[in-house]
Design an enzyme around this catalytic site. Structure first.
Site, PDB file in Angstrom:
ATOM      1  N   TYR A   1      -2.169  -0.815   7.441  1.00 50.78           N
ATOM      2  CA  TYR A   1      -3.208  -1.628   8.079  1.00 50.78           C
ATOM      3  C   TYR A   1      -3.204  -1.386   9.581  1.00 50.78           C
ATOM      4  O   TYR A   1      -2.212  -0.927  10.151  1.00 50.78           O
ATOM      5  CB  TYR A   1      -2.955  -3.115   7.813  1.00 50.78           C
ATOM      6  CG  TYR A   1      -3.161  -3.497   6.366  1.00 50.78           C
ATOM      7  CD1 TYR A   1      -4.433  -3.756   5.876  1.00 50.78           C
ATOM      8  CD2 TYR A   1      -2.084  -3.587   5.488  1.00 50.78           C
ATOM      9  CE1 TYR A   1      -4.632  -4.102   4.557  1.00 50.78           C
ATOM     10  CE2 TYR A   1      -2.277  -3.922   4.157  1.00 50.78           C
ATOM     11  CZ  TYR A   1      -3.552  -4.188   3.696  1.00 50.78           C
ATOM     12  OH  TYR A   1      -3.756  -4.519   2.388  1.00 50.78           O
TER      13      TYR A   1
ATOM     14  N   ARG B   1       0.847  -1.201   0.000  1.00 51.46           N
ATOM     15  CA  ARG B   1       0.000   0.000   0.000  1.00 51.46           C
ATOM     16  C   ARG B   1       0.877   1.243   0.000  1.00 51.46           C
ATOM     17  O   ARG B   1       0.882   2.024   0.952  1.00 51.46           O
ATOM     18  CB  ARG B   1      -0.951  -0.046   1.181  1.00 51.46           C
ATOM     19  CG  ARG B   1      -1.660  -1.363   1.254  1.00 51.46           C
ATOM     20  CD  ARG B   1      -2.878  -1.318   2.097  1.00 51.46           C
ATOM     21  NE  ARG B   1      -4.029  -1.126   1.247  1.00 51.46           N
ATOM     22  CZ  ARG B   1      -5.279  -1.195   1.677  1.00 51.46           C
ATOM     23  NH1 ARG B   1      -5.519  -1.418   2.934  1.00 51.46           N
ATOM     24  NH2 ARG B   1      -6.275  -1.032   0.855  1.00 51.46           N
TER      25      ARG B   1
ATOM     26  N   GLN C   1      -0.969   3.008  -5.494  1.00 52.05           N
ATOM     27  CA  GLN C   1      -2.353   3.392  -5.210  1.00 52.05           C
ATOM     28  C   GLN C   1      -3.293   3.161  -6.403  1.00 52.05           C
ATOM     29  O   GLN C   1      -4.421   2.724  -6.228  1.00 52.05           O
ATOM     30  CB  GLN C   1      -2.392   4.869  -4.826  1.00 52.05           C
ATOM     31  CG  GLN C   1      -3.106   5.086  -3.526  1.00 52.05           C
ATOM     32  CD  GLN C   1      -2.793   6.442  -2.913  1.00 52.05           C
ATOM     33  OE1 GLN C   1      -2.008   7.221  -3.446  1.00 52.05           O
ATOM     34  NE2 GLN C   1      -3.409   6.713  -1.787  1.00 52.05           N
TER      35      GLN C   1
ATOM     36  N   ASP D   1      -4.664  -0.452  -6.679  1.00 51.02           N
ATOM     37  CA  ASP D   1      -5.187  -1.038  -5.445  1.00 51.02           C
ATOM     38  C   ASP D   1      -6.662  -1.427  -5.557  1.00 51.02           C
ATOM     39  O   ASP D   1      -7.554  -0.613  -5.321  1.00 51.02           O
ATOM     40  CB  ASP D   1      -4.967  -0.018  -4.316  1.00 51.02           C
ATOM     41  CG  ASP D   1      -5.290  -0.593  -2.952  1.00 51.02           C
ATOM     42  OD1 ASP D   1      -5.748  -1.751  -2.887  1.00 51.02           O
ATOM     43  OD2 ASP D   1      -5.098   0.119  -1.960  1.00 51.02           O
TER      44      ASP D   1
ATOM     45  N   SER E   1      -8.861  -0.985  -2.339  1.00 55.02           N
ATOM     46  CA  SER E   1      -9.415   0.351  -2.092  1.00 55.02           C
ATOM     47  C   SER E   1     -10.605   0.628  -3.004  1.00 55.02           C
ATOM     48  O   SER E   1     -11.623   1.158  -2.557  1.00 55.02           O
ATOM     49  CB  SER E   1      -8.356   1.429  -2.321  1.00 55.02           C
ATOM     50  OG  SER E   1      -7.383   1.340  -1.327  1.00 55.02           O
TER      51      SER E   1
HETATM   52  P1  NAD Z   1      -8.986  -2.477   6.430  1.00 50.26           P
HETATM   53  O1  NAD Z   1     -10.096  -2.850   5.522  1.00 50.26           O
HETATM   54  O2  NAD Z   1      -7.910  -3.470   6.719  1.00 50.26           O
HETATM   55  O3  NAD Z   1      -9.654  -2.038   7.839  1.00 50.26           O
HETATM   56  C1  NAD Z   1     -10.696  -1.106   7.891  1.00 50.26           C
HETATM   57  C2  NAD Z   1     -10.470  -0.141   9.040  1.00 50.26           C
HETATM   58  O4  NAD Z   1     -10.736  -0.814  10.278  1.00 50.26           O
HETATM   59  C3  NAD Z   1      -9.049   0.410   9.157  1.00 50.26           C
HETATM   60  O5  NAD Z   1      -9.082   1.802   9.072  1.00 50.26           O
HETATM   61  C4  NAD Z   1      -8.593  -0.080  10.514  1.00 50.26           C
HETATM   62  O6  NAD Z   1      -7.738   0.848  11.160  1.00 50.26           O
HETATM   63  C5  NAD Z   1      -9.915  -0.207  11.239  1.00 50.26           C
HETATM   64  N1  NAD Z   1      -9.924  -0.962  12.506  1.00 50.26           N
HETATM   65  C6  NAD Z   1      -9.260  -2.087  12.851  1.00 50.26           C
HETATM   66  N2  NAD Z   1      -9.542  -2.441  14.130  1.00 50.26           N
HETATM   67  C7  NAD Z   1     -10.418  -1.518  14.611  1.00 50.26           C
HETATM   68  C8  NAD Z   1     -11.091  -1.309  15.839  1.00 50.26           C
HETATM   69  N3  NAD Z   1     -10.931  -2.109  16.881  1.00 50.26           N
HETATM   70  N4  NAD Z   1     -11.914  -0.243  15.939  1.00 50.26           N
HETATM   71  C9  NAD Z   1     -12.103   0.624  14.920  1.00 50.26           C
HETATM   72  N5  NAD Z   1     -11.510   0.477  13.728  1.00 50.26           N
HETATM   73  C10 NAD Z   1     -10.673  -0.574  13.575  1.00 50.26           C
HETATM   74  O7  NAD Z   1      -8.265  -1.128   6.001  1.00 50.26           O
HETATM   75  P2  NAD Z   1      -8.316  -0.330   4.633  1.00 50.26           P
HETATM   76  O8  NAD Z   1      -9.555   0.464   4.584  1.00 50.26           O
HETATM   77  O9  NAD Z   1      -8.078  -1.280   3.510  1.00 50.26           O
HETATM   78  O10 NAD Z   1      -7.052   0.604   4.758  1.00 50.26           O
HETATM   79  C11 NAD Z   1      -6.732   1.313   5.905  1.00 50.26           C
HETATM   80  C12 NAD Z   1      -5.804   2.463   5.550  1.00 50.26           C
HETATM   81  O11 NAD Z   1      -4.685   2.034   4.769  1.00 50.26           O
HETATM   82  C13 NAD Z   1      -6.416   3.559   4.702  1.00 50.26           C
HETATM   83  O12 NAD Z   1      -7.242   4.430   5.341  1.00 50.26           O
HETATM   84  C14 NAD Z   1      -5.160   4.239   4.173  1.00 50.26           C
HETATM   85  O13 NAD Z   1      -4.632   5.138   5.092  1.00 50.26           O
HETATM   86  C15 NAD Z   1      -4.248   3.107   3.974  1.00 50.26           C
HETATM   87  N6  NAD Z   1      -4.227   2.753   2.549  1.00 50.26           N
HETATM   88  C16 NAD Z   1      -3.166   3.150   1.794  1.00 50.26           C
HETATM   89  C17 NAD Z   1      -3.153   2.834   0.428  1.00 50.26           C
HETATM   90  C18 NAD Z   1      -2.026   3.241  -0.450  1.00 50.26           C
HETATM   91  O14 NAD Z   1      -1.281   4.109  -0.075  1.00 50.26           O
HETATM   92  N7  NAD Z   1      -1.848   2.610  -1.616  1.00 50.26           N
HETATM   93  C19 NAD Z   1      -4.184   2.121  -0.139  1.00 50.26           C
HETATM   94  C20 NAD Z   1      -5.243   1.745   0.668  1.00 50.26           C
HETATM   95  C21 NAD Z   1      -5.241   2.063   2.012  1.00 50.26           C
END
Ligand code: NAD
Length: 356
Positions: free
Chosen positions: A223, A117, A122, A125, A128
């Site tokens: 993550y 990530r 991006q 992905d 996302s």
């Molecule tokens: P995910 O689907 O793995 O998880 C969803 C959300 O659940 C996350 O934000 C995580 O922090 C949250 N979570 C976990 N345990 C929790 C708890 N107990 N209570 C509340 N929330 C909890 O995550 P995702 O949406 O695929 O990605 C998370 C982050 O990764 C994004 O917001 C972003 O910052 C980053 N990301 C970066 C890229 C990139 O740069 N290419 C791409 C995608 C995501």
């Protein structure tokens, strides 16, 4: 190199949309598509025939590279020629036997969910893209089931208060859910454990549900990391205090490779208003709500609980177009003149090629 696109099984999406195939031809690929593969995503065989060859499934599976949203079945994998490239989401984090299985068959697999990530990745992905659709559709799903308005209304028949929405997990899906609920006029509160989430939640006009003491996610590649039982208990209490007044709770919390954290115990659901709606996007990994049943909609004492992690599938045209664009960007990055560059030193190629 020839790319084969089979029709997805139990899924309305298709891995490549016709518009993307035109662009792939420019970078040295030919494409063979299973007849009818795009129909459920509103792409006709006539559109595909203009840019690709149409064929029966068995011929499509003879291509040099097979791209599918969902992995092929074990039976079909056994029919694929050795050294064929496969691109799909194999989820080796939750299926620890998949790599050995693919290697045993002599197949060369890239797993889209293993692309790091990073900023450069991006545009590739798929997690996302699909999560963003799921977050949007989760709010629409809740709004359609809620026996109330989302926005505040001032009418001759009385004034209506805006719906109260709680979003648990503010990653890609959760942030899109917050934005969609705000656009519909709801009041939104949200919780997440990653340090970066607070500012993102507030920038979308939602309130942040503060719980002190979350485990540090630095080094987890974007993550979240697993939280202590003590933290989860505190978080459940914070959520429970607000849940009694909520109309909708959207849950999206995930920890990669683990069971989803349980944030809404039965006792919390039983304090919620009749007619309230919970949409649990973490249903396929165990659910964030204790009562969630994956793939089912249930009614618990008047509270509707929707357990659905496959909502991207309900908006198949845009989901397929976005998936396609991600695939194009990935192929453009990993190939030269239509041939795969097997440079395992590269973070994206080496990171996603799981059959090393
Ligand atoms: P995910 O689907 O793995 O998880 C969803 C959300 O659940 C996350 O934000 C995580 O922090 C949250 N979570 C976990 N345990 C929790 C708890 N107990 N209570 C509340 N929330 C909890 O995550 P995702 O949406 O695929 O990605 C998370 C982050 O990764 C994004 O917001 C972003 O910052 C980053 N990301 C970066 C890229 C990139 O740069 N290419 C791409 C995608 C995501």
């Amino acid at each position: 190199m020839r790319i084969g696109i089979p029709k997805e099984i139990n899924d309305s999406r298709v891995a490549l949309a016709p518009a993307t195939i035109t662009k792939l031809k420019d970078i040295g690929f030919e494409v063979i598509v299973e007849k009818g593969a795009g129909l459920t995503a509103s792409f006709t065989d006539e559109e595909y025939a203009e840019v690709a060859q149409l064929a029966v499934r068995t011929d499509v599976l003879k291509a040099d590279m097979i791209i599918s949203i969902n992995p092929l079945t074990d039976e079909e994998l056994k029919t694929i020629a050795k050294d064929t490239f496969l691109i799909s989401s194999f989820e080796p984090f939750s299926d620890d036997k998949v790599i050995e299985k693919l290697k045993g068959l002599g197949l060369r697999a890239f797993s889209l969910d293993m692309i790091p990530r990073s900023t450069i990745a991006q545009s590739m992905d798929v997690l996302s893209s699909m999560a963003s659709i799921a977050g949007y559709k989760a709010v629409l799903e809740a709004a359609m089931r809620l026996p109330r308005y989302f926005p505040m209304m001032v009418t001759a028949a009385g004034n209506i208060k805006p719906a109260k929405v709680i979003v648990l997990g503010a990653g890609v899906a959760g942030l899109q859910a917050i934005a969609t609920a705000r656009r519909l006029g709801a009041q939104v509160e949200a919780s997440d454990v990653r340090a970066a989430a607070k500012e993102e939640i507030m920038s979308l006009g939602a309130k942040f549900i503060e719980v002190q003491g979350a485990a540090d996610d630095k080094g987890a590649g974007g993550y979240a990391v697993e939280q202590s039982a003590e933290f989860l208990q505190k978080q459940q209490e914070e959520v429970q205090r607000r849940a009694a007044k909520a109309d909708v709770i959207i849950t999206t919390a995930q920890v990669r490779g683990r069971k989803a954290p349980m944030l809404l115990p039965k006792t919390t659901v039983e304090q919620m208003r009749k007619g309230a709606v919970i949409v649990d996007l973490a249903a396929s990994t165990g659910g964030n709500c204790e009562l969630t049943q994956n793939g089912k909609v249930i009614n618990h004492n008047g509270v509707i609980i929707v357990g659905d992690s496959a909502l991207a599938n309900t908006m198949p045209q845009d989901a397929s177009s976005m998936f396609s664009t991600n695939i194009y960007n990935f192929l453009k990055y990993i190939s030269k003149d239509g041939q795969v560059n097997m440079n395992m030193e590269d973070e994206i190629i080496g990171g996603s090629f799981i059959t090393k």
